[in-house]
Design a protein around this motif. Structure first.
Motif, PDB file in Angstrom:
ATOM      1  N   MET A  83       0.878  -1.173   0.000  1.00  0.00           N
ATOM      2  CA  MET A  83       0.000   0.000   0.000  1.00  0.00           C
ATOM      3  C   MET A  83       0.908   1.213   0.000  1.00  0.00           C
ATOM      4  O   MET A  83       1.752   1.373   0.888  1.00  0.00           O
ATOM      5  N   SER A  84       0.740   2.047  -1.015  1.00  0.00           N
ATOM      6  CA  SER A  84       1.639   3.176  -1.215  1.00  0.00           C
ATOM      7  C   SER A  84       0.834   4.469  -1.106  1.00  0.00           C
ATOM      8  O   SER A  84      -0.209   4.601  -1.743  1.00  0.00           O
ATOM      9  N   TYR A  85       1.334   5.395  -0.291  1.00  0.00           N
ATOM     10  CA  TYR A  85       0.585   6.640  -0.015  1.00  0.00           C
ATOM     11  C   TYR A  85       1.230   7.810  -0.745  1.00  0.00           C
ATOM     12  O   TYR A  85       2.425   8.057  -0.595  1.00  0.00           O
ATOM     13  N   LEU A  86       0.416   8.512  -1.523  1.00  0.00           N
ATOM     14  CA  LEU A  86       0.947   9.543  -2.412  1.00  0.00           C
ATOM     15  C   LEU A  86       0.829  10.950  -1.821  1.00  0.00           C
ATOM     16  O   LEU A  86       1.332  11.911  -2.387  1.00  0.00           O
ATOM     17  N   GLY A  87       0.176  11.057  -0.688  1.00  0.00           N
ATOM     18  CA  GLY A  87      -0.175  12.368  -0.134  1.00  0.00           C
ATOM     19  C   GLY A  87       0.987  13.179   0.422  1.00  0.00           C
ATOM     20  O   GLY A  87       0.869  14.374   0.599  1.00  0.00           O
ATOM     21  N   HIS A  88       2.114  12.540   0.718  1.00  0.00           N
ATOM     22  CA  HIS A  88       3.279  13.310   1.196  1.00  0.00           C
ATOM     23  C   HIS A  88       4.434  13.064   0.236  1.00  0.00           C
ATOM     24  O   HIS A  88       4.453  12.070  -0.503  1.00  0.00           O
ATOM     25  N   GLU A  89       5.398  14.004   0.236  1.00  0.00           N
ATOM     26  CA  GLU A  89       6.393  14.019  -0.841  1.00  0.00           C
ATOM     27  C   GLU A  89       7.222  12.730  -0.905  1.00  0.00           C
ATOM     28  O   GLU A  89       7.383  12.134  -1.970  1.00  0.00           O
ATOM     29  N   ILE A 142      -1.814  -3.259 -10.412  1.00  0.00           N
ATOM     30  CA  ILE A 142      -1.771  -1.960  -9.714  1.00  0.00           C
ATOM     31  C   ILE A 142      -3.191  -1.422  -9.645  1.00  0.00           C
ATOM     32  O   ILE A 142      -3.859  -1.311 -10.676  1.00  0.00           O
ATOM     33  N   SER A 143      -3.676  -1.132  -8.427  1.00  0.00           N
ATOM     34  CA  SER A 143      -5.044  -0.605  -8.320  1.00  0.00           C
ATOM     35  C   SER A 143      -5.013   0.875  -7.977  1.00  0.00           C
ATOM     36  O   SER A 143      -4.317   1.304  -7.056  1.00  0.00           O
ATOM     37  N   HIS A 144      -5.753   1.643  -8.744  1.00  0.00           N
ATOM     38  CA  HIS A 144      -5.887   3.087  -8.502  1.00  0.00           C
ATOM     39  C   HIS A 144      -7.347   3.380  -8.205  1.00  0.00           C
ATOM     40  O   HIS A 144      -8.235   2.739  -8.771  1.00  0.00           O
ATOM     41  N   VAL A 145      -7.605   4.351  -7.343  1.00  0.00           N
ATOM     42  CA  VAL A 145      -8.985   4.768  -7.094  1.00  0.00           C
ATOM     43  C   VAL A 145      -9.312   5.894  -8.083  1.00  0.00           C
ATOM     44  O   VAL A 145      -8.556   6.859  -8.190  1.00  0.00           O
ATOM     45  N   SER A 146     -10.422   5.718  -8.811  1.00  0.00           N
ATOM     46  CA  SER A 146     -10.801   6.744  -9.787  1.00  0.00           C
ATOM     47  C   SER A 146     -11.099   8.065  -9.091  1.00  0.00           C
ATOM     48  O   SER A 146     -11.551   8.086  -7.949  1.00  0.00           O
ATOM     49  N   HIS A 147     -10.875   9.139  -9.780  1.00  0.00           N
ATOM     50  CA  HIS A 147     -11.275  10.501  -9.373  1.00  0.00           C
ATOM     51  C   HIS A 147     -10.557  11.018  -8.135  1.00  0.00           C
ATOM     52  O   HIS A 147     -10.945  12.032  -7.591  1.00  0.00           O
ATOM     53  N   ASP A 148      -9.561  10.283  -7.631  1.00  0.00           N
ATOM     54  CA  ASP A 148      -8.804  10.823  -6.501  1.00  0.00           C
ATOM     55  C   ASP A 148      -7.318  10.531  -6.725  1.00  0.00           C
ATOM     56  O   ASP A 148      -6.819   9.460  -6.348  1.00  0.00           O
ATOM     57  N   PRO A 149      -6.609  11.467  -7.331  1.00  0.00           N
ATOM     58  CA  PRO A 149      -5.203  11.211  -7.683  1.00  0.00           C
ATOM     59  C   PRO A 149      -4.304  10.999  -6.475  1.00  0.00           C
ATOM     60  O   PRO A 149      -3.217  10.455  -6.603  1.00  0.00           O
ATOM     61  N   LYS A 150      -4.755  11.392  -5.274  1.00  0.00           N
ATOM     62  CA  LYS A 150      -3.904  11.217  -4.084  1.00  0.00           C
ATOM     63  C   LYS A 150      -4.271   9.987  -3.255  1.00  0.00           C
ATOM     64  O   LYS A 150      -3.696   9.738  -2.201  1.00  0.00           O
ATOM     65  N   ALA A 151      -5.255   9.229  -3.704  1.00  0.00           N
ATOM     66  CA  ALA A 151      -5.668   8.035  -2.939  1.00  0.00           C
ATOM     67  C   ALA A 151      -4.527   7.009  -2.931  1.00  0.00           C
ATOM     68  O   ALA A 151      -3.727   6.963  -3.869  1.00  0.00           O
ATOM     69  N   PRO A 152      -4.435   6.196  -1.874  1.00  0.00           N
ATOM     70  CA  PRO A 152      -3.384   5.174  -1.841  1.00  0.00           C
ATOM     71  C   PRO A 152      -3.492   4.229  -3.041  1.00  0.00           C
ATOM     72  O   PRO A 152      -4.588   3.965  -3.534  1.00  0.00           O
ATOM     73  N   VAL A 153      -2.343   3.749  -3.467  1.00  0.00           N
ATOM     74  CA  VAL A 153      -2.289   2.814  -4.597  1.00  0.00           C
ATOM     75  C   VAL A 153      -1.836   1.467  -4.053  1.00  0.00           C
ATOM     76  O   VAL A 153      -0.928   1.401  -3.217  1.00  0.00           O
ATOM     77  N   MET A 154      -2.490   0.399  -4.510  1.00  0.00           N
ATOM     78  CA  MET A 154      -2.071  -0.934  -4.086  1.00  0.00           C
ATOM     79  C   MET A 154      -1.342  -1.650  -5.221  1.00  0.00           C
ATOM     80  O   MET A 154      -1.822  -1.660  -6.358  1.00  0.00           O
ATOM     81  N   PHE A 155      -0.193  -2.204  -4.889  1.00  0.00           N
ATOM     82  CA  PHE A 155       0.536  -3.065  -5.825  1.00  0.00           C
ATOM     83  C   PHE A 155       0.379  -4.497  -5.332  1.00  0.00           C
ATOM     84  O   PHE A 155       0.630  -4.770  -4.156  1.00  0.00           O
ATOM     85  N   TRP A 156      -0.036  -5.375  -6.216  1.00  0.00           N
ATOM     86  CA  TRP A 156      -0.052  -6.803  -5.895  1.00  0.00           C
ATOM     87  C   TRP A 156       0.898  -7.469  -6.901  1.00  0.00           C
ATOM     88  O   TRP A 156       0.649  -7.446  -8.110  1.00  0.00           O
ATOM     89  N   ILE A 157       1.977  -8.022  -6.366  1.00  0.00           N
ATOM     90  CA  ILE A 157       3.053  -8.574  -7.201  1.00  0.00           C
ATOM     91  C   ILE A 157       3.144 -10.058  -6.862  1.00  0.00           C
ATOM     92  O   ILE A 157       3.336 -10.408  -5.694  1.00  0.00           O
ATOM     93  N   TYR A 213       6.441   5.845  -4.340  1.00  0.00           N
ATOM     94  CA  TYR A 213       5.469   5.241  -5.267  1.00  0.00           C
ATOM     95  C   TYR A 213       6.021   5.217  -6.695  1.00  0.00           C
ATOM     96  O   TYR A 213       5.967   4.176  -7.368  1.00  0.00           O
ATOM     97  N   LEU A 214       6.567   6.345  -7.155  1.00  0.00           N
ATOM     98  CA  LEU A 214       7.082   6.413  -8.533  1.00  0.00           C
ATOM     99  C   LEU A 214       8.222   5.415  -8.735  1.00  0.00           C
ATOM    100  O   LEU A 214       8.302   4.749  -9.765  1.00  0.00           O
ATOM    101  N   GLU A 215       9.074   5.292  -7.723  1.00  0.00           N
ATOM    102  CA  GLU A 215      10.226   4.385  -7.869  1.00  0.00           C
ATOM    103  C   GLU A 215       9.787   2.921  -7.879  1.00  0.00           C
ATOM    104  O   GLU A 215      10.328   2.109  -8.618  1.00  0.00           O
ATOM    105  N   ILE A 216       8.778   2.597  -7.053  1.00  0.00           N
ATOM    106  CA  ILE A 216       8.256   1.214  -7.061  1.00  0.00           C
ATOM    107  C   ILE A 216       7.671   0.919  -8.446  1.00  0.00           C
ATOM    108  O   ILE A 216       7.947  -0.109  -9.066  1.00  0.00           O
ATOM    109  N   LYS A 217       6.859   1.851  -8.936  1.00  0.00           N
ATOM    110  CA  LYS A 217       6.184   1.659 -10.218  1.00  0.00           C
ATOM    111  C   LYS A 217       7.210   1.495 -11.340  1.00  0.00           C
ATOM    112  O   LYS A 217       7.080   0.618 -12.199  1.00  0.00           O
ATOM    113  N   ASN A 218       8.228   2.306 -11.291  1.00  0.00           N
ATOM    114  CA  ASN A 218       9.262   2.248 -12.320  1.00  0.00           C
ATOM    115  C   ASN A 218      10.012   0.910 -12.244  1.00  0.00           C
ATOM    116  O   ASN A 218      10.218   0.244 -13.256  1.00  0.00           O
TER     117      ASN A 218
END
Ligand SMILES: C[S@@+](CC[C@H](N)C(=O)[O-])C[C@H]1O[C@@H](n2cnc3c(N)ncnc32)[C@H](O)[C@@H]1O
Length: 151
Positions: A104-110, A133-148, A116-121
């Motif tokens: 679970m990756s939190y985008l709300g703080h720097e 990778i799950s993103h919540v629609s309409h909320d760009p700062k919502a936590p993102v889940m990676f399932w690997i 998050y960007l480094e994990i995704k890359n």
């Protein structure tokens, strides 16, 4: 493995469903809080250490979960660091240590956003694991889940 035990809510949900959990945190307060919550579970090993040292304790696992960031209601300056997270993720994946990894990756703080960007890359270049990778629609700062998970 619960790589970021915190108050132990994730471990609390996992404990009844798994054989054993190795749970890491770098904060003694977090471990004490999690022990209280999980007093009814006897299949948890608490480890006061950085998750990047996990190989000292365990050789392989079915699941490693990361709930990144800082301890809710705790010291916000003690947060997961992208260097530790990427180093550990790399070890888990390149050495085939974990069958499943959930982050679970939190985008709300720097720091969280860069992490998050480094994990995704990094995971874009991994070919022997599937990645969802799950993103919540309409909320760009919502936590993102990676399932690997292993192919
Ligand atoms: C978002 S909280 C985790 C929430 C927790 N899973 C729960 O259910 O309550 C993140 C935790 O990771 C811990 N942490 C930060 N960096 C760490 C590291 N390198 N190794 C282990 N724990 C770390 C923090 O102390 C904090 O308690």
């Amino acid at each position: 493995m619960d790589m970021t035990l915190g108050h132990g809510y994730d471990t609390f949900l996992l404990a009844p469903n798994v054989k054993h959990i190795y749970a890491f945190d770098i904060q003694e307060d977090a471990i004490e809080s999690a022990k209280t919550l999980n007093a009814s579970h006897d299949n948890i090993t608490y480890i006061l250490d950085n998750f990047k040292h996990f190989k000292t304790y365990i050789a392989s696992c079915d699941l490693a979960i990361f709930n990144l960031g800082y301890l809710p209601k705790g010291d916000k300056t003690i947060t997961t660091l992208k260097e530790d997270t990427l180093y550990t993720l790399h070890k888990l994946i390149e050495e085939n240590i974990a069958k499943h990894i959930v982050i679970m990756s939190y985008l709300g703080h720097e720091e969280g956003y860069v992490e998050y960007l480094e994990i995704k890359n990094y995971i874009q270049h991994v070919t022997h694991y599937h990645v969802i990778i799950s993103h919540v629609s309409h909320d760009p700062k919502a936590p993102v889940m990676f399932w690997i998970y292993k192919k």
